[in-house]
Motif scaffolding. Structure first.
Motif, PDB file in Angstrom:
ATOM      1  N   SER A  84      23.587 102.511  10.857  1.00 58.14           N
ATOM      2  CA  SER A  84      23.166 102.746  12.191  1.00 58.14           C
ATOM      3  C   SER A  84      22.510 101.653  12.637  1.00 58.14           C
ATOM      4  O   SER A  84      22.474 101.103  13.850  1.00 58.14           O
ATOM      5  CB  SER A  84      22.272 104.092  12.249  1.00 58.14           C
ATOM      6  N   MET A  85      21.494 100.869  11.840  1.00 57.29           N
ATOM      7  CA  MET A  85      21.040  99.755  12.339  1.00 57.29           C
ATOM      8  C   MET A  85      22.090  98.750  12.589  1.00 57.29           C
ATOM      9  O   MET A  85      21.781  97.880  13.595  1.00 57.29           O
ATOM     10  CB  MET A  85      19.985  99.321  11.285  1.00 57.29           C
ATOM     11  N   VAL A  86      23.059  98.426  11.766  1.00 56.99           N
ATOM     12  CA  VAL A  86      24.021  97.590  12.196  1.00 56.99           C
ATOM     13  C   VAL A  86      24.797  97.760  13.280  1.00 56.99           C
ATOM     14  O   VAL A  86      25.170  96.933  14.212  1.00 56.99           O
ATOM     15  CB  VAL A  86      25.014  97.355  10.850  1.00 56.99           C
ATOM     16  N   LEU A  87      25.170  99.248  13.659  1.00 58.29           N
ATOM     17  CA  LEU A  87      25.694  99.441  14.805  1.00 58.29           C
ATOM     18  C   LEU A  87      24.710  99.327  15.931  1.00 58.29           C
ATOM     19  O   LEU A  87      25.238  98.738  17.149  1.00 58.29           O
ATOM     20  CB  LEU A  87      26.037 101.154  15.029  1.00 58.29           C
ATOM     21  N   MET A  88      23.573  99.511  15.743  1.00 54.36           N
ATOM     22  CA  MET A  88      22.650  98.974  17.074  1.00 54.36           C
ATOM     23  C   MET A  88      22.517  97.631  17.294  1.00 54.36           C
ATOM     24  O   MET A  88      22.749  97.210  18.754  1.00 54.36           O
ATOM     25  CB  MET A  88      21.224  99.697  16.666  1.00 54.36           C
ATOM     26  N   VAL A  89      22.480  96.702  16.489  1.00 52.00           N
ATOM     27  CA  VAL A  89      22.739  95.269  16.514  1.00 52.00           C
ATOM     28  C   VAL A  89      24.017  94.935  17.183  1.00 52.00           C
ATOM     29  O   VAL A  89      23.987  93.947  18.202  1.00 52.00           O
ATOM     30  CB  VAL A  89      22.570  94.638  15.220  1.00 52.00           C
ATOM     31  N   ILE A  90      24.921  95.453  16.789  1.00 50.26           N
ATOM     32  CA  ILE A  90      26.471  95.246  17.588  1.00 50.26           C
ATOM     33  C   ILE A  90      26.364  95.622  18.911  1.00 50.26           C
ATOM     34  O   ILE A  90      26.940  94.930  19.814  1.00 50.26           O
ATOM     35  CB  ILE A  90      27.428  96.070  16.686  1.00 50.26           C
ATOM     36  N   LEU A  91      25.800  96.643  19.211  1.00 54.66           N
ATOM     37  CA  LEU A  91      25.787  97.245  20.630  1.00 54.66           C
ATOM     38  C   LEU A  91      24.910  96.217  21.272  1.00 54.66           C
ATOM     39  O   LEU A  91      25.131  96.010  22.651  1.00 54.66           O
ATOM     40  CB  LEU A  91      25.342  98.652  20.858  1.00 54.66           C
ATOM     41  N   ILE A  92      23.824  95.693  20.886  1.00 55.72           N
ATOM     42  CA  ILE A  92      23.001  94.782  21.418  1.00 55.72           C
ATOM     43  C   ILE A  92      23.710  93.542  21.778  1.00 55.72           C
ATOM     44  O   ILE A  92      23.488  93.022  22.707  1.00 55.72           O
ATOM     45  CB  ILE A  92      21.572  94.597  20.680  1.00 55.72           C
ATOM     46  N   ILE A  93      24.244  93.008  20.864  1.00 55.37           N
ATOM     47  CA  ILE A  93      25.051  91.806  21.115  1.00 55.37           C
ATOM     48  C   ILE A  93      26.123  92.024  22.085  1.00 55.37           C
ATOM     49  O   ILE A  93      26.389  91.169  23.034  1.00 55.37           O
ATOM     50  CB  ILE A  93      25.791  91.412  19.522  1.00 55.37           C
ATOM     51  N   ILE A  94      26.887  93.223  22.095  1.00 57.59           N
ATOM     52  CA  ILE A  94      27.786  93.364  23.016  1.00 57.59           C
ATOM     53  C   ILE A  94      27.185  93.555  24.416  1.00 57.59           C
ATOM     54  O   ILE A  94      27.883  92.915  25.517  1.00 57.59           O
ATOM     55  CB  ILE A  94      28.601  94.469  22.801  1.00 57.59           C
ATOM     56  N   ALA A  95      26.118  94.115  24.659  1.00 58.16           N
ATOM     57  CA  ALA A  95      25.365  94.106  25.915  1.00 58.16           C
ATOM     58  C   ALA A  95      25.085  92.825  26.225  1.00 58.16           C
ATOM     59  O   ALA A  95      25.134  92.242  27.513  1.00 58.16           O
ATOM     60  CB  ALA A  95      24.377  95.086  25.974  1.00 58.16           C
ATOM     61  N   ILE A  96      24.424  91.965  25.480  1.00 55.79           N
ATOM     62  CA  ILE A  96      24.054  90.572  25.668  1.00 55.79           C
ATOM     63  C   ILE A  96      25.241  89.813  26.223  1.00 55.79           C
ATOM     64  O   ILE A  96      25.098  89.042  27.217  1.00 55.79           O
ATOM     65  CB  ILE A  96      23.122  90.036  24.800  1.00 55.79           C
ATOM     66  N   ILE A  97      26.209  89.735  25.541  1.00 53.62           N
ATOM     67  CA  ILE A  97      27.310  89.131  25.850  1.00 53.62           C
ATOM     68  C   ILE A  97      28.025  89.402  27.403  1.00 53.62           C
ATOM     69  O   ILE A  97      28.197  88.528  28.242  1.00 53.62           O
ATOM     70  CB  ILE A  97      28.468  89.224  24.864  1.00 53.62           C
ATOM     71  N   GLN A  98      27.868  90.449  27.605  1.00 53.72           N
ATOM     72  CA  GLN A  98      28.443  91.154  28.738  1.00 53.72           C
ATOM     73  C   GLN A  98      27.602  90.822  29.943  1.00 53.72           C
ATOM     74  O   GLN A  98      27.884  90.231  31.083  1.00 53.72           O
ATOM     75  CB  GLN A  98      28.578  92.704  28.717  1.00 53.72           C
ATOM     76  N   LEU A  99      26.120  90.738  29.695  1.00 58.46           N
ATOM     77  CA  LEU A  99      25.195  90.462  30.806  1.00 58.46           C
ATOM     78  C   LEU A  99      25.473  88.897  30.907  1.00 58.46           C
ATOM     79  O   LEU A  99      25.126  88.521  32.190  1.00 58.46           O
ATOM     80  CB  LEU A  99      23.871  90.828  30.090  1.00 58.46           C
ATOM     81  N   ARG A 100      25.358  88.223  30.065  1.00 54.72           N
ATOM     82  CA  ARG A 100      25.735  86.493  30.235  1.00 54.72           C
ATOM     83  C   ARG A 100      26.914  86.240  30.865  1.00 54.72           C
ATOM     84  O   ARG A 100      27.128  85.551  31.935  1.00 54.72           O
ATOM     85  CB  ARG A 100      25.522  86.020  28.792  1.00 54.72           C
ATOM     86  N   PHE A 101      27.960  87.043  30.578  1.00 50.87           N
ATOM     87  CA  PHE A 101      29.361  86.823  31.283  1.00 50.87           C
ATOM     88  C   PHE A 101      29.065  87.290  32.694  1.00 50.87           C
ATOM     89  O   PHE A 101      29.534  86.560  33.620  1.00 50.87           O
ATOM     90  CB  PHE A 101      30.366  87.581  30.511  1.00 50.87           C
TER      91      PHE A 101
END
Length: 321
Positions: free
Chosen positions: A297-314
């Protein structure tokens, strides 16, 4: 002539002679008003802060601690360091589940986006009739619990007792393997998730479309632009902030899909359509390996944070362009 005494003992007449034409300045005593400005907002958000800390911060911190232990749900957890993460990195089942989750997300997000935007455009069109009734019909699926939705669609698409196969066979066809064919099972999951998740995104698009100034569309129409050109050149670019929000929320929701899939086919057949949250659920509650499930679940949380950051930067880069 009678004189009245002021607070400091001087007469009003004397005070007027001493400070002729001057306005008396009221000295603000700091403390009461500034305290009110601080206490009042805090009192309004206190309940939300307490609930957030109780149901999000505390479980998250507890899950992070469990991910470094061998906790099984009972007894006292023993600290084992990063052993769970090392085992997770070497687990082929974890990578298979993660791949299926990404595949489902890549297929689900465009379906949600197109369905929600298409329905919103139809319901805001001046040529459409019965829009009030249509809004209610399209919004009803969002009010149904994902578990209930999964059970309903399971009854409809059951291989042996489903209504869909019954109708197919009634017209001379052969029933489809909705439960034992992995591809058909995944297709059914996509249909049900789109059916249940379109309503909320549709409301976001309807509100955004109504905020577009009609003068832009009227000017384009006077210049000879047809309906498609007005939508592609004016409406769609102005919907970019709402589109970004819809894509972000749908991506996170698809990565965390659980209740509907669990009720529909349990991630089957077998484990062919088991997603990340189902993997975490089975590992933690069925295998009683809470520490390992917490690491996943911690790995999933990190993946979701990375996806959100990438989309925000884009999205930010597009705004700067």
């Amino acid at each position: 002539m009678s004189t009245t005494k002021t607070v400091d003992g001087r007469s009003a007449e004397t005070s007027a002679l001493i400070t002729p034409g001057r306005r008396t300045r009221r000295v603000r005593r700091p403390g009461r008003r500034s305290t009110t400005f601080i206490v009042a907002p805090l009192s309004f958000i206190a309940i939300a802060v307490v609930l957030f800390a109780l149901f999000f911060v505390w479980p998250g911190a507890l899950g992070l601690w469990y991910s470094f232990t061998d906790y099984t749900g009972v007894g006292t957890p023993e600290f084992i360091g990063a052993d769970n993460y090392v085992e997770l990195a070497q687990d082929p089942d974890f990578y298979a589940v993660l791949g299926r989750t990404f595949l489902y997300t890549v297929l689900s997000v465009p379906l949600h986006f197109i369905a929600a935007l298409g329905i919103a455009v139809l319901l805001t069109s001046t040529l459409a009739k019965g829009k009030s009734v249509a809004r209610i019909i399209f919004f009803l699926p969002w009010l149904i619990s994902p578990i209930v939705a999964g059970v309903i669609w399971k009854w409809l698409f059951g291989e042996n007792f489903g209504m869909v196969n019954f109708l197919i066979e009634a017209f001379g066809g052969n029933g489809l393997n909705w439960e034992t064919d992995p591809t058909l099972a995944l297709l059914l999951i996509l249909v049900v998730s789109t059916w249940g998740g379109t309503a909320f995104n549709m409301l976001l698009f309807i509100a955004a479309i109504r905020n577009i100034p009609q003068s832009y569309l009227e000017a384009a129409q006077l210049d000879g632009a047809n309906g498609w050109q007005r939508f592609y050149r004016i409406v769609l670019p102005l919907l970019r902030p709402t589109s970004f929000m819809v894509i972000l929320l749908t991506t996170i929701g698809s990565m965390k899909e659980f209740a509907m899939v669990q009720a529909l086919n349990g991630g089957g057949p077998g484990t062919s359509n088991m997603f990340m949250v189902q993997y975490i659920y089975r590992t933690g509650f069925e295998r009683a390996d809470v520490g390992y499930a917490s690491a996943a679940s911690m790995v999933l949380m990190v993946i979701l944070i990375i996806i959100a950051i990438i989309q925000l930067r884009f999205d930010k880069r597009n705004d700067l362009a």
